[in-house]
Design a protein around this motif. Sequence first.
Motif, PDB file in Angstrom:
ATOM      1  N   SER A  27       0.815  -1.204   0.000  1.00 21.62           N
ATOM      2  CA  SER A  27       0.000   0.000   0.000  1.00 21.62           C
ATOM      3  C   SER A  27       0.851   1.257   0.000  1.00 21.62           C
ATOM      4  O   SER A  27       0.330   2.353   0.006  1.00 21.62           O
ATOM      5  N   MET A  28       2.152   1.076   0.038  1.00 16.84           N
ATOM      6  CA  MET A  28       3.009   2.252  -0.056  1.00 16.84           C
ATOM      7  C   MET A  28       3.023   2.757  -1.499  1.00 16.84           C
ATOM      8  O   MET A  28       2.555   2.097  -2.409  1.00 16.84           O
ATOM      9  N   CYS A  29       3.607   3.956  -1.649  1.00 19.71           N
ATOM     10  CA  CYS A  29       3.683   4.519  -2.993  1.00 19.71           C
ATOM     11  C   CYS A  29       4.459   3.582  -3.923  1.00 19.71           C
ATOM     12  O   CYS A  29       5.490   3.049  -3.541  1.00 19.71           O
ATOM     13  N   HIS A  30       3.942   3.414  -5.080  1.00 20.11           N
ATOM     14  CA  HIS A  30       4.660   2.598  -6.044  1.00 20.11           C
ATOM     15  C   HIS A  30       4.158   2.921  -7.440  1.00 20.11           C
ATOM     16  O   HIS A  30       3.136   3.577  -7.616  1.00 20.11           O
ATOM     17  N   ARG A  53      -0.250   6.563  -5.146  1.00 19.97           N
ATOM     18  CA  ARG A  53       0.185   7.220  -3.916  1.00 19.97           C
ATOM     19  C   ARG A  53      -0.567   6.681  -2.716  1.00 19.97           C
ATOM     20  O   ARG A  53      -1.744   6.360  -2.796  1.00 19.97           O
ATOM     21  N   CYS A  54       0.117   6.617  -1.612  1.00 19.16           N
ATOM     22  CA  CYS A  54      -0.551   6.270  -0.376  1.00 19.16           C
ATOM     23  C   CYS A  54      -0.823   7.566   0.385  1.00 19.16           C
ATOM     24  O   CYS A  54      -0.434   8.641  -0.056  1.00 19.16           O
ATOM     25  N   ASP A  55      -1.489   7.475   1.492  1.00 21.64           N
ATOM     26  CA  ASP A  55      -1.682   8.687   2.301  1.00 21.64           C
ATOM     27  C   ASP A  55      -1.076   8.471   3.680  1.00 21.64           C
ATOM     28  O   ASP A  55      -1.637   8.855   4.690  1.00 21.64           O
ATOM     29  N   TYR A  58       3.956   8.762   7.182  1.00 21.48           N
ATOM     30  CA  TYR A  58       5.379   8.488   7.233  1.00 21.48           C
ATOM     31  C   TYR A  58       5.922   8.066   5.884  1.00 21.48           C
ATOM     32  O   TYR A  58       6.820   7.259   5.790  1.00 21.48           O
ATOM     33  N   CYS A  59       5.337   8.585   4.867  1.00 17.34           N
ATOM     34  CA  CYS A  59       5.850   8.326   3.535  1.00 17.34           C
ATOM     35  C   CYS A  59       6.192   9.660   2.909  1.00 17.34           C
ATOM     36  O   CYS A  59       5.361  10.561   2.833  1.00 17.34           O
ATOM     37  N   LYS A  60       7.402   9.790   2.459  1.00 15.88           N
ATOM     38  CA  LYS A  60       7.894  11.052   1.925  1.00 15.88           C
ATOM     39  C   LYS A  60       7.075  11.504   0.722  1.00 15.88           C
ATOM     40  O   LYS A  60       6.959  12.693   0.448  1.00 15.88           O
ATOM     41  N   PHE A  61       6.506  10.572   0.001  1.00 18.41           N
ATOM     42  CA  PHE A  61       5.801  10.908  -1.230  1.00 18.41           C
ATOM     43  C   PHE A  61       4.315  11.137  -1.004  1.00 18.41           C
ATOM     44  O   PHE A  61       3.596  11.521  -1.901  1.00 18.41           O
ATOM     45  N   SER A  62       3.867  10.883   0.204  1.00 14.31           N
ATOM     46  CA  SER A  62       2.446  10.973   0.486  1.00 14.31           C
ATOM     47  C   SER A  62       1.991  12.416   0.603  1.00 14.31           C
ATOM     48  O   SER A  62       2.759  13.311   0.987  1.00 14.31           O
ATOM     49  N   SER A  63       0.726  12.657   0.297  1.00  8.40           N
ATOM     50  CA  SER A  63       0.181  14.008   0.446  1.00  8.40           C
ATOM     51  C   SER A  63      -0.058  14.331   1.909  1.00  8.40           C
ATOM     52  O   SER A  63      -0.236  15.483   2.284  1.00  8.40           O
TER      53      SER A  63
HETATM   54 ZN    ZN Z   1       3.540   6.618  -0.014  1.00 12.20          ZN
END
Ligand code: ZN
Length: 106
Positions: A27-30, A53-55, A58-63
């Motif tokens: 479910s992480m960004c990929h 994208r995930c939300d 703790y994910c740098k790419f998440s909104s």
């Molecule tokens: Zn993410």
Amino acid sequence: MNCPDAYNGQSSRPTPPGPLSTDQLSSMCHWRRVRNTYNQCSHVYDLDDEMIRCDDLYCKFSSSHPSTCVPPSCTTTCWQYRQFPQQFNRFIDSVCPACTQQSQGR
Ligand SMILES: [Zn+2]
Ligand SMILES: [Zn+2]
Ligand SMILES: [Zn+2]
């Protein structure tokens, strides 16, 4: 006299939470990569990669990732990289768009 029921009275034990790691990872960004294969002309089309994208906080790419979370602390608390791309192979039981156009003569 032994009563066997005394030993089997645990049918309602709670299910332990399963390991999260695999679920979390998927479910992480990929990137999602879709490949369409048209069975009737066997042409293969690679679609554009799609960013999933995930939300997760703790994910740098998440909104949802707080803008105040920056390196160096971010690198220790948050995901800094995307997961491996997922490859989807779709098999479509028809001819591809190009072949469809050709067969229509236009
Ligand atoms: Zn993410
Ligand atoms: Zn962060
Ligand atoms: Zn084709």
